[in-house]
Design a protein around this motif. Structure first.
Motif, short mmCIF file in Angstrom:
data_model
loop_
_atom_site.label_atom_id
_atom_site.label_comp_id
_atom_site.label_asym_id
_atom_site.label_seq_id
_atom_site.Cartn_x
_atom_site.Cartn_y
_atom_site.Cartn_z
N LEU A 53 0.83 -1.21 0.00
CA LEU A 53 0.00 0.00 0.00
C LEU A 53 0.86 1.26 0.00
O LEU A 53 0.56 2.24 -0.70
CB LEU A 53 -0.93 0.00 1.21
N LEU A 54 1.95 1.24 0.78
CA LEU A 54 2.86 2.38 0.80
C LEU A 54 3.50 2.59 -0.57
O LEU A 54 3.62 3.72 -1.05
CB LEU A 54 3.96 2.15 1.86
N ALA A 55 3.90 1.48 -1.20
CA ALA A 55 4.52 1.58 -2.53
C ALA A 55 3.53 2.14 -3.55
O ALA A 55 3.88 2.97 -4.40
CB ALA A 55 5.01 0.20 -2.98
N TYR A 56 2.27 1.72 -3.44
CA TYR A 56 1.22 2.20 -4.33
C TYR A 56 1.03 3.71 -4.17
O TYR A 56 0.99 4.45 -5.17
CB TYR A 56 -0.09 1.47 -4.02
N VAL A 57 0.94 4.17 -2.94
CA VAL A 57 0.73 5.59 -2.68
C VAL A 57 1.92 6.42 -3.15
O VAL A 57 1.76 7.46 -3.81
CB VAL A 57 0.46 5.84 -1.18
N ASP A 58 3.12 5.97 -2.82
CA ASP A 58 4.33 6.70 -3.25
C ASP A 58 4.39 6.80 -4.78
O ASP A 58 4.80 7.83 -5.33
CB ASP A 58 5.59 5.99 -2.74
N LYS A 77 8.35 5.78 -17.30
CA LYS A 77 7.34 6.73 -17.74
C LYS A 77 6.09 6.01 -18.24
O LYS A 77 6.18 5.04 -18.99
CB LYS A 77 7.89 7.63 -18.84
N GLY A 78 4.94 6.54 -17.84
CA GLY A 78 3.68 5.98 -18.32
C GLY A 78 3.26 4.71 -17.62
O GLY A 78 2.31 4.05 -18.07
N GLN A 79 3.94 4.34 -16.54
CA GLN A 79 3.60 3.12 -15.81
C GLN A 79 3.13 3.47 -14.40
O GLN A 79 3.59 4.43 -13.80
CB GLN A 79 4.83 2.20 -15.72
N GLN A 80 2.21 2.67 -13.88
CA GLN A 80 1.68 2.87 -12.53
C GLN A 80 1.58 1.53 -11.81
O GLN A 80 1.31 0.50 -12.43
CB GLN A 80 0.27 3.49 -12.59
N ILE A 81 1.77 1.59 -10.50
CA ILE A 81 1.53 0.40 -9.67
C ILE A 81 0.02 0.25 -9.48
O ILE A 81 -0.68 1.22 -9.21
CB ILE A 81 2.24 0.52 -8.31
N ARG A 91 0.75 -6.69 -6.01
CA ARG A 91 1.20 -5.41 -6.57
C ARG A 91 1.67 -5.65 -7.99
O ARG A 91 2.56 -6.44 -8.23
CB ARG A 91 2.32 -4.83 -5.71
N ASP A 92 1.04 -4.96 -8.97
CA ASP A 92 1.41 -5.10 -10.38
C ASP A 92 1.79 -3.73 -10.95
O ASP A 92 1.50 -2.70 -10.34
CB ASP A 92 0.24 -5.69 -11.19
N VAL A 93 2.38 -3.75 -12.13
CA VAL A 93 2.70 -2.51 -12.84
C VAL A 93 2.01 -2.54 -14.19
O VAL A 93 2.17 -3.48 -14.97
CB VAL A 93 4.23 -2.35 -13.03
N LYS A 94 1.21 -1.49 -14.45
CA LYS A 94 0.49 -1.40 -15.72
C LYS A 94 0.62 0.01 -16.28
O LYS A 94 1.00 0.94 -15.57
CB LYS A 94 -0.99 -1.75 -15.53
N SER A 95 0.26 0.15 -17.56
CA SER A 95 0.32 1.47 -18.20
C SER A 95 -0.81 2.35 -17.70
O SER A 95 -1.94 1.89 -17.54
CB SER A 95 0.20 1.33 -19.72
N CYS A 96 -0.49 3.63 -17.45
CA CYS A 96 -1.52 4.60 -17.11
C CYS A 96 -2.19 5.04 -18.41
O CYS A 96 -1.84 4.58 -19.49
CB CYS A 96 -0.91 5.80 -16.38
N GLN A 97 -3.15 5.98 -18.32
CA GLN A 97 -3.86 6.42 -19.52
C GLN A 97 -2.90 7.02 -20.55
O GLN A 97 -3.05 6.82 -21.76
CB GLN A 97 -4.94 7.44 -19.16
#
Length: 294
Positions: A53-58, A77-81, A91-97
């Motif tokens: 959760l901390l990693a997600y918020v950061d 760049k362009g990636q979000q947890i 916890r995964d990493v995917k592309s943001c909009q």
């Protein structure tokens, strides 16, 4: 140095207090609260997922006021947890909009086999052209856009020469979106590039590349430095090949067919020159219907 049991217990208690306080703050966030409620997370599950959760918020903090991929301060760049739950929090990493938009644009641009104009123009859509025509209440542009849409819905061999109108990149963009291979060719730049490549013996390969593109836009026809070489050995070669192979070709120009005959005549007292000028324009007519925009 020996660590006493009391010190370990004190450290554990301090860490537990820190974690509990942190979790209380985290669940105040709307996105975290919705995630917890959606997945019915227990206190134990939350405690186990504290680091995630901390990693997600950061990771999401820099995204709060982001307006595009170029503003992204992240290394990736362009990636979000993202968070998901199945037995425990993942916890995964995917592309943001903006990452998804960049990926789509990259795929689109990969269908432009040649572009000596600009990436920005290649990304201008036919919808953008239509919106601009409507905002300006430009009847001629609206009619042109309608014709282009009709063509895209039912592609044919014969293209258009648009005289005095907007750049036709939006049409190439729409064709690329539908999976066709296209090219944007600014004719004056092409001639300069071919001439500059003489010393490297690459001029033939550049002309071959352009003439073979399935859907080609020749922009600013007649605005190049017209010489016998540019007319007869470059432009005529491209047009001949595309006629023989029935490859759809589109052109934009400040001039109509009649004026182009004058432009491609280098010596007015030479009958052969007049015939060559007529010949190059006849090739254009074989490939394109003329559309004159007021």
């Amino acid at each position: 140095m020996m660590i006493k049991a009391g010190q370990i217990l004190s450290f554990d208690k301090e860490l537990e207090d820190t974690r509990n306080q942190s979790l209380q703050e985290l669940v105040k966030r709307q996105d975290i609260r919705e995630f917890v409620e959606k997945n019915h997370l227990t206190k134990k599950a939350l405690e186990d997922a504290w680091v995630d959760l901390l990693a997600y918020v950061d990771d999401h903090e820099p995204c709060l006021h982001c307006h595009g991929i170029n503003e992204c301060p992240k290394m990736n760049k362009g990636q979000q947890i993202t968070l998901s739950y199945e037995t425990y929090v993942h916890r995964d990493v995917k592309s943001c909009q903006y990452g998804l938009e960049k990926h789509e644009n990259d795929q689109l641009l990969s269908r432009f086999h040649y572009n000596n104009m600009s990436t920005r123009l290649a990304l201008v859509s036919l919808k953008d052209m239509a919106a601009e025509a409507m905002s300006k209440n430009d009847a001629s542009m609206m009619i042109l856009t309608k014709q282009l849409i009709e063509y895209i819905n039912k592609p044919q061999t014969k293209g258009f020469l648009v005289c005095g109108g907007p750049n036709m990149a939006g049409m190439m963009n729409e064709l690329a979106r539908r999976g066709y291979e296209v090219g944007l060719c600014h004719v004056p730049t092409l001639m300069a590039d071919v001439k500059a490549s003489f010393n490297s013996n690459e001029d033939t390969s550049l002309v071959d590349l352009v003439k073979n593109i399935p859907y080609l836009l020749l922009d600013s026809v007649g605005e190049e430095n017209v010489t016998n070489w540019s007319r007869d050995e470059v432009l005529a070669m491209i047009l001949d090949y595309r006629i023989l192979n029935e490859l759809p070709t589109f052109m934009t120009s400040a001039y109509g067919f009649e004026d182009l005959e004058t432009i491609y005549t280098n010596k007015y007292n030479d009958k052969r020159e007049l015939l060559r000028a007529k010949n190059i324009v006849s090739k254009m007519k074989a490939l394109c219907c003329e559309i004159i925009i007021d």
